[in-house]
Motif scaffolding. Structure first.
Motif, PDB file in Angstrom:
ATOM      1  N   LEU A  18       0.850  -1.244   0.001  1.00  0.00           N
ATOM      2  CA  LEU A  18      -0.128   0.163  -0.078  1.00  0.00           C
ATOM      3  C   LEU A  18       0.970   1.275  -0.156  1.00  0.00           C
ATOM      4  O   LEU A  18       0.491   2.298  -0.578  1.00  0.00           O
ATOM      5  N   ARG A  96      -8.834  -6.147   3.204  1.00  0.00           N
ATOM      6  CA  ARG A  96      -8.170  -4.744   2.526  1.00  0.00           C
ATOM      7  C   ARG A  96      -7.801  -4.653   1.251  1.00  0.00           C
ATOM      8  O   ARG A  96      -8.104  -3.775   0.544  1.00  0.00           O
ATOM      9  N   ALA A 100      -9.248  -2.076  -1.477  1.00  0.00           N
ATOM     10  CA  ALA A 100      -8.681  -1.222  -1.933  1.00  0.00           C
ATOM     11  C   ALA A 100      -8.953  -1.320  -3.504  1.00  0.00           C
ATOM     12  O   ALA A 100      -9.210  -0.410  -4.320  1.00  0.00           O
ATOM     13  N   THR A 145     -11.565   6.566   1.358  1.00  0.00           N
ATOM     14  CA  THR A 145     -10.762   5.197   1.310  1.00  0.00           C
ATOM     15  C   THR A 145      -9.266   5.225   2.011  1.00  0.00           C
ATOM     16  O   THR A 145      -9.127   4.506   2.994  1.00  0.00           O
ATOM     17  N   LEU A 149      -7.655   3.624   5.612  1.00  0.00           N
ATOM     18  CA  LEU A 149      -6.797   2.718   5.593  1.00  0.00           C
ATOM     19  C   LEU A 149      -5.650   3.157   6.485  1.00  0.00           C
ATOM     20  O   LEU A 149      -5.119   2.215   7.095  1.00  0.00           O
ATOM     21  N   THR A 224      -2.730  -3.949  -6.479  1.00  0.00           N
ATOM     22  CA  THR A 224      -2.562  -3.710  -5.016  1.00  0.00           C
ATOM     23  C   THR A 224      -2.956  -4.751  -4.047  1.00  0.00           C
ATOM     24  O   THR A 224      -3.613  -5.660  -4.281  1.00  0.00           O
TER      25      THR A 224
END
Length: 228
Positions: A18, A96, A100, A145, A149, A224
Motif C-alpha cells: 500500500l 483490505r 482497495a 478510502t 486505510l 495492489t
C-alpha cells in the motif's frame, strides 16, 4: 522429511504494498490538479484545502476564478467522500486488498469517463463542469478510502501536515527523522505528478492526462495488496 514450519498463505500479501500504491496515487493527484487548475478554470479537484482558498479568491472577485466552478468541485468531492465512507463501512472490515481494489477500480472508471468526455467535446461549457464534478467525486471517493486505510504520512492529496512532520520531526529539530524518507517521497511524488500533468495539458489538452491517470489507477486496482 522437512519438519520446518511454513507460514500460512495469506492472499492479502499478493501484489504491491500500500505504501507504493499510495505514492503512485499521490503522483496521480498532482496530475489531476494540474488538469483542473490549468485546464478547468483555476479550480482544484483533488486538493480541497487549495479549493477553499480559491473559493475565497473567487468570491472576492479576483480575475480568473469562478465561484460556480469551485462550488461544483467542493460539493462533488464531499459527495464522493460520502460514497467512499459507505463503501468503507461495507467492505472495510473484510479484506483490505479487495476493498482497495474495488475503490481504485471505481476511480479508474470515473477518470476514464472524464477522459472520454474531454476527447468527445473538448470545447463545450458542459465539459468543464462535467470534468470538475467527475474528477472531484473520484478524488473524494479515494480520499475517504485512504483515510480509513490509515497509512501514516500518505494522504495522497494534502502535503501540509506531511511537510510539517518532515520539518518538526527532523534531526535538525531534535527529532529522529524516522519517517523522513516516506514523507520526502510523498512530496516528490506530488511535484512529479504536477510536472507531468502540466506538461501534458500544455502540449496535449485534457484528454491525454486524464487517460494516463485512468490507466495508472486501473493498473493499481489490479495489482495492489492489503499490506502496508
Amino acid at each position: 522429511m522437512n519438519t520446518e514450519a511454513t507460514e500460512p498463505y495469506d492472499p492479502e500479501t499478493r501484489g504491491l504494498r500500500l505504501v507504493a500504491v499510495l505514492l503512485v496515487l499521490t503522483v496521480v493527484s498532482g496530475l489531476i490538479d494540474a488538469v483542473s487548475y490549468l485546464g478547468l478554470g483555476h479550480v482544484f479537484t483533488a486538493n480541497m484545502t487549495g479549493n477553499v482558498v480559491v473559493l475565497g479568491f473567487a468570491a472576492a472577485g479576483a480575475p480568473g476564478f469562478s465561484v460556480p466552478h469551485t462550488l461544483v468541485s467542493l460539493s462533488s468531492f464531499v459527495v464522493g467522500a460520502m460514497a467512499g465512507g459507505r463503501v468503507a463501512r461495507r467492505l472495510g472490515d473484510g479484506s483490505r486488498r479487495r476493498w482497495a481494489r474495488v475503490t481504485l477500480a471505481a476511480e479508474a472508471v470515473f477518470l476514464g469517463a472524464s477522459s472520454a468526455v474531454a476527447f468527445a467535446a473538448p470545447d463545450a461549457t458542459a465539459t468543464v463542469y462535467t470534468l470538475i464534478a467527475v474528477t472531484a467525486f473520484a478524488m473524494g471517493l479515494r480520499n475517504a478510502t485512504v483515510r480509513r486505510l490509515g497509512v501514516p504520512d500518505l494522504t495522497t492529496t494534502v502535503l501540509t501536515m506531511t511537510l510539517t512532520g518532515l520539518a518538526a520531526d527532523s534531526r535538525a529539530a531534535g527529532g529522529t527523522g524516522g519517517r523522513s524518507p516516506r514523507r520526502s517521497a510523498s512530496v516528490a511524488a506530488m511535484a512529479l505528478g504536477a510536472l507531468l500533468g502540466a506538461w501534458l495539458v500544455v502540449r496535449h489538452g485534457l484528454g491525454i492526462p486524464l487517460l494516463v491517470a485512468a490507466v495508472v489507477v486501473a493498473v493499481l486496482a489490479l495489482s495492489t495488496s492489503g499490506r502496508e
